[in-house]
Design an enzyme around this catalytic site. Structure first.
Site, PDB file in Angstrom:
ATOM      1  N   CYS A  44       0.659  -1.444   0.052  1.00  0.00           N
ATOM      2  CA  CYS A  44      -0.415   0.096   0.253  1.00  0.00           C
ATOM      3  C   CYS A  44       1.018   1.324   0.277  1.00  0.00           C
ATOM      4  O   CYS A  44       2.304   1.202   0.255  1.00  0.00           O
ATOM      5  CB  CYS A  44      -1.322  -0.156   1.223  1.00  0.00           C
ATOM      6  SG  CYS A  44      -2.423   1.338   1.367  1.00  0.00           S
ATOM      7  N   TYR A  54      -7.955   6.770   6.653  1.00  0.00           N
ATOM      8  CA  TYR A  54      -8.872   6.462   6.388  1.00  0.00           C
ATOM      9  C   TYR A  54     -10.227   5.457   7.675  1.00  0.00           C
ATOM     10  O   TYR A  54     -10.600   5.496   7.919  1.00  0.00           O
ATOM     11  CB  TYR A  54      -8.131   5.009   5.947  1.00  0.00           C
ATOM     12  CG  TYR A  54      -8.097   3.948   4.200  1.00  0.00           C
ATOM     13  CD1 TYR A  54      -9.456   4.719   2.913  1.00  0.00           C
ATOM     14  CD2 TYR A  54      -7.240   4.834   3.910  1.00  0.00           C
ATOM     15  CE1 TYR A  54      -8.601   4.310   2.220  1.00  0.00           C
ATOM     16  CE2 TYR A  54      -6.664   4.674   2.215  1.00  0.00           C
ATOM     17  CZ  TYR A  54      -7.816   4.722   1.632  1.00  0.00           C
ATOM     18  OH  TYR A  54      -7.203   4.283   0.454  1.00  0.00           O
TER      19      TYR A  54
END
Length: 421
Positions: free
Chosen positions: A164, A244
């Protein structure tokens, strides 16, 4: 060295190719194969990729193909960056959950589950075909939801590491604010994919001085603005959550925002049309500035570093990756996939020791890990009841009326991708 990118027709790909070209001494790629079933897009992206290599004097060869088996044959590593259903499916993932008052997002909540259900069977089929043609190849997964997809790959016995760009993006931002080179910044990064916290920022390596308190004191307003969280929240936590976490810490506020503006999928789809028009220009031989708004910042550097460590002979290098827990976080199962700093080498990724985790974060990690267990079970075996249980377990949902309504919508919007529906 041969590398294959599955999903090579993505508008992301020139970012990756630019990294391969610039960092050729770190990762000497002789052949780069771009695989994608969308032949038209693939040729546009492949043409630009060749021009980028030529402009930067890279001697490697770039091959484009829609034949997966041909593309992965003999590859040393296979990078997965596919999107099953394209931006149209993403648009649905980001909209129908809002009808139930829940966050609509492509990697978490109900939308994230929908993407996992579409994606896991496709990725496992690709991985099996890689294993048949070249069982020694590493699989680097950049396909979301990375944690669930990587767990599926590892559960099936594949040589896989998840990647990621959140951590490398924060590393670069922190380095700029501290006035040091990125390589000097080591993050105490802990959590699951898209559910992580920076609990320390160290200069010089894992044992370096922790400058996170100073970073928050001097740059807290800027960091909070980037995360779209109030500065007092960061001060009280004393850590930097990934952006997030806003879906959890400000769920209702986010739902109100998402309900009153175009979806991110619609923005990206429009951007992709512009990018493909640019890629068609035979005079373009570098990644356009617009690509930075598409997402995936620093993806190329992270991918090059990871592939170089997995394929090289230089010993271990530290990098934030998604890999098996194996006791690193004792409150999670051994086969959970966590996102932490790891020593990466030809043998794979070995997580570094992590200090005791505050229950505030450990509890949420445990909850989401349980959801991921159920989500993977639903992706592998199908069935309405398994989908319902996964949704009920997710901390962004958690009520049976929501879970029932979301189950119906998920199946209705994804029936063509679900063999069991």
């Amino acid at each position: 060295m041969k590398l294959t990118v599955v999903g090579g027709g993505s508008t992301y790909t020139p970012e990756l190719v630019d990294g391969f070209a610039r960092l050729r001494d770190t990762l000497p790629v002789e052949e780069l194969v771009l695989v994608d079933p969308a032949a038209g897009r693939l040729e546009l992206v492949g043409g630009l990729a060749r021009r980028i290599f030529a402009r930067q004097g890279h001697p490697g060869r770039i091959v484009t193909t829609s034949d997966l088996d041909r593309g992965v044959e003999g590859a040393d590593a296979v990078l997965l960056q596919l999107r099953v259903g394209g931006q149209a499916a993403r648009e649905q993932d980001e909209t129908w959950p809002l009808e139930c008052g829940c966050v609509g997002q492509e990697t978490t909540g109900a939308g994230g589950l929908a993407k996992a259900l579409r994606t896991v069977p496709v990725v496992l089929d690709i991985a099996e075909r890689v294993r048949r043609t070249n069982p020694d190849a590493w699989i680097i997964d950049f396909t979301n939801p990375v944690g669930i997809v990587t767990r599926a790959l590892l559960k099936a016995g594949h040589k896989a590491v998840g990647l990621c760009n959140v951590a490398i993006g924060l590393q670069r931002k922190f380095a700029a604010r501290l006035g040091v080179m990125p390589a000097e910044v080591h993050l105490d990064h802990v959590g699951l994919n898209h559910l992580t916290w920076e609990t320390g920022v160290r200069l010089g390596g894992p044992s370096g001085a922790d400058v996170l308190p100073k970073l928050l004191a001097d740059h807290g307003d800027t960091i909070a603005a980037d995360l779209r969280l109030p500065r007092p929240v960061l001060d009280r936590l004393g850590v930097v959550p990934s952006y997030y976490l806003r879906y959890y810490y400000a769920h209702d506020e986010v739902v109100r925002e998402l309900s009153t503006k175009p979806s991110r999928a619609a923005e990206v789809a429009a951007m992709e049309r512009q990018l493909l028009d640019m890629y068609a220009d035979p005079a373009l031989d570098e990644k356009p500035a617009l690509l930075a708004r598409r997402g995936g910042a620093f993806y190329s550097e992270a991918a090059v570093d990871l592939a170089a460590s997995l394929l090289g002979d230089g010993g271990s290098a530290y990098q934030v990756v998604n890999t098996l827990n194996q006791g690193t976080l004792p409150f999670l199962p051994a086969d959970a996939v966590i996102e932490v700093q790891a020593a990466v080498s030809r043998q794979g990724a070995t997580p570094l020791p992590v200090p005791a985790v505050d229950p505030l974060y450990a509890g949420l990690m445990a909850n989401v890990t349980a959801y991921e267990d159920l989500a993977l079970d639903a992706a592998l075996r199908g069935g309405r009841d398994r989908v319902f249980k996964a949704l009920l377990a997710h901390p962004l949902i958690g009520q049976y009326e929501y879970a029932e309504a979301l189950t119906d919508r998920l199946i209705a919007h994804n029936r063509e991708h679900l063999a069991w529906a």
